[in-house]
Design an enzyme around this catalytic site. Sequence first.
Site, PDB file in Angstrom:
ATOM      1  N   SER A 108       0.812  -1.213   0.000  1.00 12.10           N
ATOM      2  CA  SER A 108       0.000   0.000   0.000  1.00 12.10           C
ATOM      3  C   SER A 108       0.844   1.262   0.000  1.00 12.10           C
ATOM      4  O   SER A 108       1.972   1.285   0.504  1.00 12.10           O
ATOM      5  CB  SER A 108      -0.909   0.000   1.237  1.00 12.10           C
ATOM      6  OG  SER A 108      -0.129  -0.076   2.417  1.00 12.10           O
ATOM      7  N   GLN A 110       1.577   4.368   1.811  1.00  8.60           N
ATOM      8  CA  GLN A 110       1.422   4.477   3.254  1.00  8.60           C
ATOM      9  C   GLN A 110       2.441   5.442   3.834  1.00  8.60           C
ATOM     10  O   GLN A 110       3.354   5.901   3.157  1.00  8.60           O
ATOM     11  CB  GLN A 110       1.625   3.104   3.895  1.00  8.60           C
ATOM     12  CG  GLN A 110       3.000   2.491   3.618  1.00  8.60           C
ATOM     13  CD  GLN A 110       3.114   1.065   4.152  1.00  8.60           C
ATOM     14  OE1 GLN A 110       3.739   0.858   5.179  1.00  8.60           O
ATOM     15  NE2 GLN A 110       2.521   0.109   3.451  1.00  8.60           N
ATOM     16  N   HIS A 112       4.233   6.216   8.067  1.00  8.97           N
ATOM     17  CA  HIS A 112       4.297   5.791   9.466  1.00  8.97           C
ATOM     18  C   HIS A 112       4.333   7.025  10.355  1.00  8.97           C
ATOM     19  O   HIS A 112       4.948   8.044  10.001  1.00  8.97           O
ATOM     20  CB  HIS A 112       5.531   4.931   9.716  1.00  8.97           C
ATOM     21  CG  HIS A 112       5.567   3.695   8.872  1.00  8.97           C
ATOM     22  ND1 HIS A 112       4.574   2.747   8.889  1.00  8.97           N
ATOM     23  CD2 HIS A 112       6.474   3.259   7.969  1.00  8.97           C
ATOM     24  CE1 HIS A 112       4.861   1.783   8.042  1.00  8.97           C
ATOM     25  NE2 HIS A 112       6.010   2.069   7.471  1.00  8.97           N
ATOM     26  N   LYS A 135       7.598   4.341  13.784  1.00  8.78           N
ATOM     27  CA  LYS A 135       8.028   3.195  12.976  1.00  8.78           C
ATOM     28  C   LYS A 135       8.899   3.646  11.801  1.00  8.78           C
ATOM     29  O   LYS A 135       8.542   3.427  10.639  1.00  8.78           O
ATOM     30  CB  LYS A 135       6.811   2.416  12.469  1.00  8.78           C
ATOM     31  CG  LYS A 135       7.156   1.037  11.892  1.00  8.78           C
ATOM     32  CD  LYS A 135       5.934   0.398  11.268  1.00  8.78           C
ATOM     33  CE  LYS A 135       6.286  -0.935  10.629  1.00  8.78           C
ATOM     34  NZ  LYS A 135       5.164  -1.518   9.877  1.00  8.78           N
ATOM     35  N   GLU A 137      11.807   3.105   9.141  1.00 10.13           N
ATOM     36  CA  GLU A 137      12.217   1.851   8.520  1.00 10.13           C
ATOM     37  C   GLU A 137      13.430   2.064   7.625  1.00 10.13           C
ATOM     38  O   GLU A 137      13.577   3.112   6.990  1.00 10.13           O
ATOM     39  CB  GLU A 137      11.093   1.282   7.642  1.00 10.13           C
ATOM     40  CG  GLU A 137       9.851   0.869   8.381  1.00 10.13           C
ATOM     41  CD  GLU A 137       8.761   0.374   7.448  1.00 10.13           C
ATOM     42  OE1 GLU A 137       7.879  -0.363   7.925  1.00 10.13           O
ATOM     43  OE2 GLU A 137       8.775   0.724   6.252  1.00 10.13           O
ATOM     44  N   HIS A 277       5.337   6.314   1.066  1.00 10.24           N
ATOM     45  CA  HIS A 277       6.149   5.312   0.389  1.00 10.24           C
ATOM     46  C   HIS A 277       5.316   4.076   0.074  1.00 10.24           C
ATOM     47  O   HIS A 277       4.206   3.906   0.578  1.00 10.24           O
ATOM     48  CB  HIS A 277       7.348   4.902   1.255  1.00 10.24           C
ATOM     49  CG  HIS A 277       6.994   4.285   2.565  1.00 10.24           C
ATOM     50  ND1 HIS A 277       6.734   5.030   3.700  1.00 10.24           N
ATOM     51  CD2 HIS A 277       6.823   2.972   2.935  1.00 10.24           C
ATOM     52  CE1 HIS A 277       6.441   4.227   4.703  1.00 10.24           C
ATOM     53  NE2 HIS A 277       6.485   2.971   4.271  1.00 10.24           N
ATOM     54  N   ARG A 296      -2.613   4.060   5.740  1.00  7.24           N
ATOM     55  CA  ARG A 296      -2.668   3.714   4.319  1.00  7.24           C
ATOM     56  C   ARG A 296      -3.608   4.632   3.545  1.00  7.24           C
ATOM     57  O   ARG A 296      -4.579   5.143   4.089  1.00  7.24           O
ATOM     58  CB  ARG A 296      -3.135   2.264   4.143  1.00  7.24           C
ATOM     59  CG  ARG A 296      -2.241   1.238   4.824  1.00  7.24           C
ATOM     60  CD  ARG A 296      -2.783  -0.182   4.661  1.00  7.24           C
ATOM     61  NE  ARG A 296      -1.912  -1.163   5.312  1.00  7.24           N
ATOM     62  CZ  ARG A 296      -2.002  -1.527   6.584  1.00  7.24           C
ATOM     63  NH1 ARG A 296      -2.943  -0.971   7.349  1.00  7.24           N
ATOM     64  NH2 ARG A 296      -1.174  -2.406   7.092  1.00  7.24           N
ATOM     65  N   LYS A 302      -6.750  -3.323   2.556  1.00  2.00           N
ATOM     66  CA  LYS A 302      -6.870  -3.083   3.991  1.00  2.00           C
ATOM     67  C   LYS A 302      -7.513  -1.718   4.240  1.00  2.00           C
ATOM     68  O   LYS A 302      -7.813  -0.956   3.314  1.00  2.00           O
ATOM     69  CB  LYS A 302      -5.483  -3.153   4.644  1.00  2.00           C
ATOM     70  CG  LYS A 302      -4.851  -4.539   4.601  1.00  2.00           C
ATOM     71  CD  LYS A 302      -3.521  -4.551   5.324  1.00  2.00           C
ATOM     72  CE  LYS A 302      -2.889  -5.934   5.326  1.00  2.00           C
ATOM     73  NZ  LYS A 302      -1.605  -5.963   6.056  1.00  2.00           N
TER      74      LYS A 302
END
Length: 424
Positions: A108, A110, A112, A135, A137, A277, A296, A302
């Site tokens: 997706s 999305q 964070h 979060k 990454e 991203h 998302r 989802k």
Amino acid sequence: MAEPQVFELRCGVMTYAWGKIGADSEVAKLKASVDPTFKIDPTEKYAELWMGTHPNCPSYAVRKGKEDVALLDWIEANPDSLGQKVKDYFKMKLPFLFKVLSVRTSLSIQTHPNKADAEELFRKRPDLYKDDNHKPELAIALTPFVGLCGFRPITEIADYFQRIEELRNVVGPQLCVKLMTNSRSLTPQTHCEAMRATFSGLIEKEKETVKIELEKLVKKVQAMKKKGEDISPYVGDILLKLHEEFPGDAGAFAIYFLNVVRLQPGEAMFLRARIPHAYLSGDCMECMACSDNVVRAGLTFKYIDKHTLVSMLDYVGYPMNRMKFVGVEDVNDITVTSFHPADIVDFGVAKYEAPPKVKEFRMAPLQSASISIVIQGKGKASNSTLPDPIELRRGTVFFMAAMQEVTINLADEGMLLFRAYSTI
């Protein structure tokens, strides 16, 4: 006898719709290499191998002559293994989650949350946002890897608006004109305002309009491809992929807002909080703060939270090369490349590359506990607290307590190994 401070981990695999199928998945092959009870299902979508203490897919300490124990429980019984700073700062918890990902279809679009965002989302919607942690990454490519990361410079977006009628029709002509006009300004604030307005226009457009305009654009690009014409001005390869996977989804138009980042093995990108991203294809190592918070906005079945995402994003445009994260190399008999994002203490990742001529190398002690995985090669890992060395092969995962040193003795094929740790 004292408890070993270095030991093998038994790790779990997650299957998601976007994962690579059967033996095409690096995740499945790594798991099968070390677990004789794991049989690869040729129809299953193997997406992620998790290494850490997250309750959704916890790792287990393999103890010779004893029952395996959850790594979380072992750490709670041996809190000094984390290292004093980690133990104090992260309240006796392992602060990172380490993964291998195998991406077949797009994840997706999305972002964070940062720590403050996460705390607010968790307070308001604990049913959707399961914890109060940020979060960030880091993704390091194992195979050629493609993703979307961060907004393009505003001038690039303006060029796409000028060139692509279908994009203008979806975003809204007035908003497009505003962005094209603002793109000539030197004021960052006006850039961000225009980016937010136009991206919001795309994400919140009614589905039927998006579907009609996307189908028109896809047919145009397909016709160009059939004639052998260059479709790169339309980012045609990505457009056709996304439309095939998620027909009529507004996320397919997001490629004209977001940087397309193509990584070769060993290259990395860092996804800090509030950066939009999506992963599109390939296999990678991924390390993150120990959280599962995702907001998302498209390319997914989802829950989509458009309002939260639009209000949260960082709308500063960056050139594509700024999205790649360059590690720091230390070259001796082996090459150790350290990936340590600034201002992030939850995690860093080191890549160890030993050529075939090297017979032995040392993994130095750190002030943090660490988790390592062997991607290529065979050998043995020795440590002063181990009665017998750990047999290493492709897919072996092992834990090292803080301030422990490990010596790796190699076979004749070299080794590629990744190690995650806290940088506090």
